[in-house]
Design a protein around this motif. Structure first.
Motif, mmCIF file in Angstrom:
data_model
loop_
_atom_site.group_PDB
_atom_site.id
_atom_site.type_symbol
_atom_site.label_atom_id
_atom_site.label_comp_id
_atom_site.label_asym_id
_atom_site.label_seq_id
_atom_site.Cartn_x
_atom_site.Cartn_y
_atom_site.Cartn_z
ATOM 1 N N GLY A 83 0.858 -0.921 0.078
ATOM 2 C CA GLY A 83 -0.023 0.059 0.089
ATOM 3 C C GLY A 83 0.842 1.201 -0.067
ATOM 4 O O GLY A 83 1.976 1.167 -0.090
ATOM 5 N N PHE A 84 0.243 2.384 0.039
ATOM 6 C CA PHE A 84 0.936 3.761 0.144
ATOM 7 C C PHE A 84 1.521 3.753 1.668
ATOM 8 O O PHE A 84 2.251 4.624 1.313
ATOM 9 N N THR A 85 1.341 3.067 2.327
ATOM 10 C CA THR A 85 2.169 3.091 3.474
ATOM 11 C C THR A 85 2.426 1.655 4.148
ATOM 12 O O THR A 85 1.712 0.832 3.518
ATOM 13 N N TYR A 86 3.355 1.629 4.934
ATOM 14 C CA TYR A 86 3.722 0.349 5.246
ATOM 15 C C TYR A 86 2.722 -0.202 6.531
ATOM 16 O O TYR A 86 2.148 0.668 7.153
ATOM 17 N N ILE A 87 2.408 -1.554 6.393
ATOM 18 C CA ILE A 87 1.818 -2.035 7.430
ATOM 19 C C ILE A 87 1.983 -1.836 8.827
ATOM 20 O O ILE A 87 1.289 -1.732 9.559
ATOM 21 N N ALA A 88 3.616 -1.862 8.974
ATOM 22 C CA ALA A 88 4.213 -1.427 10.262
ATOM 23 C C ALA A 88 3.495 -0.239 11.007
ATOM 24 O O ALA A 88 3.644 0.112 11.975
ATOM 25 N N ASN A 89 3.050 0.719 9.896
ATOM 26 C CA ASN A 89 2.555 2.133 10.394
ATOM 27 C C ASN A 89 1.219 1.899 11.269
ATOM 28 O O ASN A 89 0.716 3.039 11.707
ATOM 29 N N GLY A 90 0.474 0.733 10.802
ATOM 30 C CA GLY A 90 -0.705 0.796 11.404
ATOM 31 C C GLY A 90 -1.062 -0.233 12.568
ATOM 32 O O GLY A 90 -2.344 -0.310 12.948
ATOM 33 N N LEU A 91 -0.108 -0.649 13.092
ATOM 34 C CA LEU A 91 -0.184 -1.621 14.216
ATOM 35 C C LEU A 91 1.019 -1.659 15.068
ATOM 36 O O LEU A 91 2.217 -1.276 14.518
ATOM 37 N N SER A 92 1.043 -2.534 16.180
ATOM 38 C CA SER A 92 2.024 -2.786 17.034
ATOM 39 C C SER A 92 2.163 -4.374 17.336
ATOM 40 O O SER A 92 1.042 -4.831 17.078
ATOM 41 N N ILE A 93 3.301 -4.742 17.426
ATOM 42 C CA ILE A 93 3.203 -6.317 17.834
ATOM 43 C C ILE A 93 3.070 -6.437 19.455
ATOM 44 O O ILE A 93 3.634 -5.651 20.001
ATOM 45 N N LEU A 94 2.222 -7.291 19.705
ATOM 46 C CA LEU A 94 2.213 -7.584 21.379
ATOM 47 C C LEU A 94 3.343 -8.646 21.749
ATOM 48 O O LEU A 94 3.116 -9.879 21.434
ATOM 49 N N ARG A 95 4.145 -8.318 22.856
ATOM 50 C CA ARG A 95 5.191 -9.200 23.308
ATOM 51 C C ARG A 95 4.742 -9.044 24.683
ATOM 52 O O ARG A 95 5.069 -8.098 25.122
ATOM 53 N N ASN A 96 4.754 -10.263 25.345
ATOM 54 C CA ASN A 96 4.671 -10.435 26.615
ATOM 55 C C ASN A 96 3.394 -9.740 27.253
ATOM 56 O O ASN A 96 3.397 -9.133 28.094
ATOM 57 N N GLY A 97 2.262 -9.554 26.140
ATOM 58 C CA GLY A 97 1.144 -8.812 26.526
ATOM 59 C C GLY A 97 1.342 -7.262 26.482
ATOM 60 O O GLY A 97 0.157 -6.588 26.671
ATOM 61 N N LYS A 98 2.352 -6.754 26.119
ATOM 62 C CA LYS A 98 2.755 -5.227 25.934
ATOM 63 C C LYS A 98 2.870 -4.938 24.252
ATOM 64 O O LYS A 98 3.566 -5.641 23.780
ATOM 65 N N ALA A 99 2.200 -3.889 23.844
ATOM 66 C CA ALA A 99 2.435 -3.607 22.577
ATOM 67 C C ALA A 99 3.859 -2.898 22.403
ATOM 68 O O ALA A 99 4.306 -2.005 23.157
ATOM 69 N N ASP A 100 4.373 -3.388 21.447
ATOM 70 C CA ASP A 100 5.950 -2.654 21.128
ATOM 71 C C ASP A 100 6.022 -2.455 19.545
ATOM 72 O O ASP A 100 4.988 -2.840 18.743
ATOM 73 N N GLY A 101 6.565 -1.331 19.223
ATOM 74 C CA GLY A 101 6.764 -0.758 18.060
ATOM 75 C C GLY A 101 6.916 -1.930 16.943
ATOM 76 O O GLY A 101 7.601 -2.871 17.176
ATOM 77 N N CYS A 102 6.401 -1.560 15.468
ATOM 78 C CA CYS A 102 6.683 -2.773 14.625
ATOM 79 C C CYS A 102 7.892 -2.434 14.001
ATOM 80 O O CYS A 102 7.832 -1.752 13.110
ATOM 81 N N ASP A 103 8.789 -3.347 14.278
ATOM 82 C CA ASP A 103 10.214 -3.003 13.406
ATOM 83 C C ASP A 103 10.054 -4.272 12.578
ATOM 84 O O ASP A 103 9.318 -4.839 12.110
ATOM 85 N N LEU A 104 11.444 -4.522 12.088
ATOM 86 C CA LEU A 104 11.594 -5.417 11.018
ATOM 87 C C LEU A 104 11.213 -6.814 11.262
ATOM 88 O O LEU A 104 10.395 -7.562 10.436
ATOM 89 N N LYS A 105 11.438 -7.185 12.615
ATOM 90 C CA LYS A 105 11.101 -8.738 12.892
ATOM 91 C C LYS A 105 9.455 -8.603 13.104
ATOM 92 O O LYS A 105 8.947 -9.783 12.709
ATOM 93 N N CYS A 106 8.910 -7.722 13.711
ATOM 94 C CA CYS A 106 7.569 -7.493 13.555
ATOM 95 C C CYS A 106 6.782 -7.829 12.159
ATOM 96 O O CYS A 106 5.886 -8.350 12.142
ATOM 97 N N SER A 107 7.437 -7.008 11.145
ATOM 98 C CA SER A 107 7.091 -6.995 9.925
ATOM 99 C C SER A 107 7.086 -8.139 9.462
ATOM 100 O O SER A 107 6.131 -8.877 8.723
#
Length: 356
Positions: A83-107
């Motif tokens: 899309g016109f923006t990356y999926i990473a800009n619309g979500l965060s990954i949940l690690r150990n119940g806490k939201a973490d920014g979406c980095d390369l591993k998250c993507s």
């Protein structure tokens, strides 16, 4: 601000809920904005306090750059992240119940979850810029914060939008992108479309639904609607960027552009805020060059020069809950400003209060 007043011979100390304005330039204040800084090969945003003037009719004048916010557009997010923006800009990954920014591993984790249909056993994500739905009818979605929903691990999935035609005549499946405010189109609630409506982003909920005048930096001035919430002021829709640069809104098809189709008319004719983003960073089109990777089309070319903004305190769209009770258009936004008495002269006087 506290005020002393006299009632029945006694002095009373009152608490005022609004500032007292000494002159036509209101009072000085700040609004949260962004500044972009390059760190190695990446450009990162940092929050800053932008100097502003606050007027007694609720208007605010401020200067800021303008990044691109494609949210709400049909081509904003797609299956396969084209899309016109990356999926990473619309979500965060949940690690150990806490939201973490979406980095390369998250993507990469998201791509795996997408392929597996977000079923049980996939990673979990906290989504805030796309619509979500249950994997099975009758199941409730799980919140991960205000306006945020969990997808993945069988708890939900992203909601599919329509099929989009790419610049090379292929098809790509979209996800439904969201905005903080919706409007009524033929009686149906719809998100504000970044690709056809000039929309500005605000960090303050109380400014949603207001009209803002945008201009300066040698560009074409225009009115926009403050219709989406974000962490900072200084972001605008695709349509707003186009109106400022050319005075017109033009349709743009999405990628991906396969390696064999690279450097053709669909890629070479791209105009800001759109740009080609090849898989290989240095794989840019140039005369006599053969591309080595596929490319996507991203809406990432912002306006670095400071623009003038005047948020018009009395120009509002009627809203119930999060829904504007009429259809928003370029014309209706301007009409709100005109009917509220915000002439060019009045706007210029407020801008003059910002100084040089």
């Amino acid at each position: 601000m506290r005020i002393l007043t006299k009632l029945g011979g006694a002095l009373l100390l009152l608490s005022a809920t609004v500032p007292i304005y000494a002159d036509d330039c209101g009072v000085a204040g700040t609004i949260v904005g962004n500044v972009e800084k390059r760190v190695g090969d990446q450009v990162k945003k940092e929050k800053v306090d932008l100097k502003a003037r606050f007027f007694n009719d609720g208007s605010i004048a401020v200067r800021a750059g303008l990044a691109v916010n494609p949210d709400g557009g049909a081509g904003s997010y797609t299956v396969g992240d084209h899309g016109f923006t990356y999926i990473a800009n619309g979500l965060s990954i949940l690690r150990n119940g806490k939201a973490d920014g979406c980095d390369l591993k998250c993507s990469k984790e998201f791509a795996k979850a997408e392929v597996k249909g977000f079923q049980a056993g996939t990673a979990e994500f906290c989504v805030y810029a796309m619509e979500a739905e249950p994997l099975k009818a009758g199941r409730d979605l799980i919140s991960c914060g205000p306006g945020r929903i969990i997808v993945g691990n069988g708890k939900g999935r992203l909601k599919l939008g329509g099929m989009l035609e790419t610049v090379t005549g292929q098809q790509v499946q979209s996800y439904v992108s969201t905005t903080s405010r919706k409007h009524l189109v033929n009686g149906t609630e719809q998100h504000l479309d970044s690709e056809s409506l000039p929309i500005a982003v605000t960090p303050r909920v109380d400014l949603l639904g207001k009209v803002v005048w945008v201009g300066g930096a040698g560009l074409t001035s225009t009115f926009a609607l403050i219709g989406d919430k974000g962490p900072a002021f200084g972001e605008g829709s695709i349509a707003l960027h186009q109106l400022l640069r050319t005075g017109a809104i033009a349709e743009q098809k999405t990628g991906p552009i396969a390696k064999k189709d690279r450097c053709g008319p669909g890629e070479l004719s791209l105009r800001p805020p759109f740009q080609s983003r090849p898989d290989l960073v240095d794989d840019r089109c140039q005369p006599g060059y053969t591309a080595k990777s596929q490319s996507d089309i991203r809406a990432y070319t912002g306006i670095v020069n400071k623009l003038d903004f005047v948020i018009l305190g009395q120009a509002n769209f009627p809203t119930i809950g999060r829904v504007i009770q009429e259809e928003v258009s370029v014309t209706s936004i301007k009409d709100k400003a005109d009917k509220s008495g915000y002439t060019k002269d009045k706007i210029d006087k407020m801008l003059a209060c910002l100084g040089n």
